[in-house]
Structures are given as C-alpha cells and as structure tokens.
Design a protein around this motif. Structure first.
Motif, PDB file in Angstrom:
ATOM      1  N   ARG A 129      40.137  49.247  34.920  1.00 29.63           N
ATOM      2  CA  ARG A 129      40.751  48.916  33.182  1.00 29.63           C
ATOM      3  C   ARG A 129      41.364  47.789  32.961  1.00 29.63           C
ATOM      4  O   ARG A 129      42.470  48.000  33.232  1.00 29.63           O
ATOM      5  N   LYS A 130      41.527  47.061  32.815  1.00 26.79           N
ATOM      6  CA  LYS A 130      42.843  45.903  33.103  1.00 26.79           C
ATOM      7  C   LYS A 130      43.234  45.051  30.703  1.00 26.79           C
ATOM      8  O   LYS A 130      41.851  44.660  30.533  1.00 26.79           O
ATOM      9  N   GLU A 131      43.972  44.551  31.762  1.00 28.18           N
ATOM     10  CA  GLU A 131      44.327  43.453  30.210  1.00 28.18           C
ATOM     11  C   GLU A 131      44.576  41.932  30.464  1.00 28.18           C
ATOM     12  O   GLU A 131      44.053  41.743  31.878  1.00 28.18           O
TER      13      GLU A 131
ATOM     14  N   GLN B 278      37.857  35.981  37.479  1.00 26.38           N
ATOM     15  CA  GLN B 278      38.267  37.624  37.758  1.00 26.38           C
ATOM     16  C   GLN B 278      37.635  38.764  38.682  1.00 26.38           C
ATOM     17  O   GLN B 278      36.946  38.490  38.571  1.00 26.38           O
TER      18      GLN B 278
ATOM     19  N   LYS C  24      40.263  45.119  44.138  1.00 30.32           N
ATOM     20  CA  LYS C  24      41.925  44.654  44.596  1.00 30.32           C
ATOM     21  C   LYS C  24      42.020  43.814  46.058  1.00 30.32           C
ATOM     22  O   LYS C  24      43.515  42.902  45.949  1.00 30.32           O
TER      23      LYS C  24
ATOM     24  N   GLU D 116      42.127  39.942  44.495  1.00 30.09           N
ATOM     25  CA  GLU D 116      42.948  39.631  43.447  1.00 30.09           C
ATOM     26  C   GLU D 116      43.573  38.289  43.649  1.00 30.09           C
ATOM     27  O   GLU D 116      44.264  37.653  42.319  1.00 30.09           O
TER      28      GLU D 116
END
Length: 344
Positions: A194-196, A227, A231, A234
């Motif tokens: 979950r991210k902005e 995106q 991780k 990233e």
C-alpha cells in the motif's frame, strides 16, 4: 525523466462501425480471439468480431446489450475462456453477458450478479479463482462468484476506486486521494503493498506490467509513474511527463501494456504514444485526433491496438457536445513499432 525517440511510418487506422452515441468508457479484447467489446455512456455494451489479414483490418458488429435505463456503462472484463463479458457502471450493478446469448427483448439488461451502493468504476476477472472483482465509489472492492448473488468477499478501500487492473495473480487498485494498493490474488486476495502515488496530482488510470513485477500509474497532470512491487527493484522506479502541448497539460486517460512489456498511453490531448519503459524510449507518436482518447487496449496477440476518440467527460457536462461522433480505431501494430529497441 526524458525519453529518447524512435520513429516509424504512419498508416491510416481502421474505423470500427457502429461505435455508439456517447463517450466510450472502455475497450476490452477477448483473451482467446479477436473479439472486441466496448462500453459506452449511452448504456450500451457492443461486440465486434475483428478480422486481420496482411495488416488489413475489418470489424463486424455482432451484438449489443444495454444496461438498465440506458445508464452509463463504465468498465468491462472478459472471463479467461473468452465466453463471458462482465460489465458495470452507473446503475451500481455488476452484469454478466454470455456471448451468443441475446435477451429476447433488446431492452432487457444482462443478468445482474452483484451490486454496490454507489456507481462501479472498474472491474476485473481473477483467473486463478474465477471470481469477478469490482471497485466502486462506495469505497468497496467486492468479489463475486457468478453463481451466487452475494459477494464472496469485500475489502474496504481507503477511498473511492478510480481504476483497477488484474494481470495473472497481481491486482493493482488506485483510489481517490492518491492511494495505491497491490494485491496477490492467487487464492484469497492478500494485500502485498500500500503506498501513495508517486505523482503529484489525482490518479486517472493504473495498469500492471505483463510480468506482474510492477505497475504504471497515470495522472490528470500528463505524467506516468513506473513502479516496481519488489523493494529490491524500487531503485528502478521513475516518472515521466507526457500528453503536454506548450503550456497545456492533459490527463493520461489509459495505459495499455503490450505482451512485450512496452506500452501505450492515451490522453485528453487526442494523442496516442507507444513507450519502452526499460530503455526509457518513446517508440511511436500518433497524429492528434482532435478530441480526447478515452480508452485503449492491445489484443492478446499484440498486433491490433484499439483506441477510442470521444469525449472523456473530464470537463463535465458543460463541455459535452451532443451529436459529436465517437470513433473506435483499430491500429495494426507491426513488431517494429512496439518491440523494445536497444539504445543507440
């Protein structure tokens, strides 16, 4: 992040007959054949059989069904076997149309298999469980088994669903207030991340990479974010500007991935562009159509690209001009237009 350019020759794109009387909200290809479905603000769900030979394209209208009271239909998805189309929209209902089965009365809407308390903005099909997922403006993500009227699962979203995309076992959901949620839908949906949104302004569209390692998100401010879900990757995240003319900035209305992992963006500026995210290259720019491109998709094979030129309602009803034609185009897409090109 700047993209370098690669050019390609233009050819006239085929215009699909009987495209409807209002804005075209979605275009979806069957995963098993060249069957194209459109949904429309006039309440219609339309089906064409598309034939292609030596780059020559023809689309034959096959059937149409309508949602209740001709309320706008906003989204569509196919079952994995290509036999069934699922649609949803302003009538708050999830509907199921088995292709080849026409209602006796053309005004009878397709059977309802689910409902939200507010309009439904986006829909998808989960191949591993054969469930249908719908995202609504009631802040709900609901999962449906076509054989039962009640949802088999509901997830509360942080805000209204603006778009969702399912690719294999990955699902990305974008909501109001720039929330993005990524789920593993192999079995019971499990939140992976979950991210902005990395973009400054409101999200318009989201699309998963074909290899399920990440997603692309587009905003109302002519920008796309690439995106990765892992991780470790990233560091490869980036964003780039697109769909801009001089000082004017336009919404990115849809992002459509090709099987190669390259993709198209379409915008409110009337432009279609093909991109290669891995080499950060612009592969092809189409001539502007003079009206917004509201939605687009590649067929399963990747050699046909459908896109719709019609009002996208981004400026509300005051800018809607009744009687303006709405076109669906099919662009034959040779490999050299969409295959990744190594940097020179």
């Amino acid at each position: 992040m700047a993209f370098s350019s690669a050019s390609s020759s233009d050819r006239p794109d085929y215009i699909v007959p009987q495209a409807g009387n209002d804005g075209i909200s979605s275009l979806t290809w069957s995963p098993t054949a060249n069957i194209l479905i459109s949904t429309n603000w006039d309440g219609g769900v339309r089906c064409w059989e598309v034939q292609e030979q030596m780059g020559q394209v023809q689309a034959i209208p096959k059937a149409q069904v309508n949602h209740e009271s001709n309320s706008p239909v906003l989204c569509s998805a196919f079952s994995s076997d290509g036999s069934t189309v699922f649609t949803a929209g302003a009538d708050k209902a999830v509907r199921m149309w088995k292709l080849g089965q026409q209602p006796a009365n053309p005004n009878t809407p397709p059977p309802q298999i689910g409902a939200h308390t507010q309009p439904i903005k986006s829909i998808g099909f989960l191949p591993s469980t054969n469930l249908i997922v719908s995202g609504g403006w009631d802040n709900k993500l609901s999962f449906w088994d076509a054989r039962t009227p009640n949802p088999v699962g509901v997830i509360d979203l942080p805000d209204r669903c603006y778009d969702l995309d399912v690719r294999g076992n990955a699902m990305a959901v974008a909501t109001a207030q720039k929330h993005i949620l990524v789920y593993d839908v192999t079995n019971q949906p499990r939140e992976h991340m979950r991210k902005e949104s990395p973009l400054k302004y409101q999200t318009r569209c989201i699309s998963c990479f074909p290899d399920m390692t990440g997603f692309a998100v587009g905003s109302i401010e002519g920008r796309v974010g690439i995106q990765y879900n892992n991780k470790a990757q990233e560091k490869n995240n980036f964003a780039f500007k697109c769909h801009r003319q001089d000082s004017n900035v336009f919404a990115v209305n849809a992002i459509a991935f090709h099987p190669y992992g390259t993709f198209a963006t379409v915008g409110a500026d009337g432009v279609v562009t093909f991109w290669d995210k891995d080499n950060k290259q612009k592969l092809k720019g189409f001539s502007p159509k003079g009206k917004p491109i509201s939605c687009a998709n590649f067929n399963a094979q990747g050699n046909l690209f459908a896109y719709a030129a019609s009002y996208d309602w981004s400026k509300g009803s005051s800018f809607y001009a009744p009687g303006t034609p709405n076109e669906i185009y099919i662009h034959f897409t040779p490999e050299d237009e969409i295959k990744p090109k190594k940097k020179r």
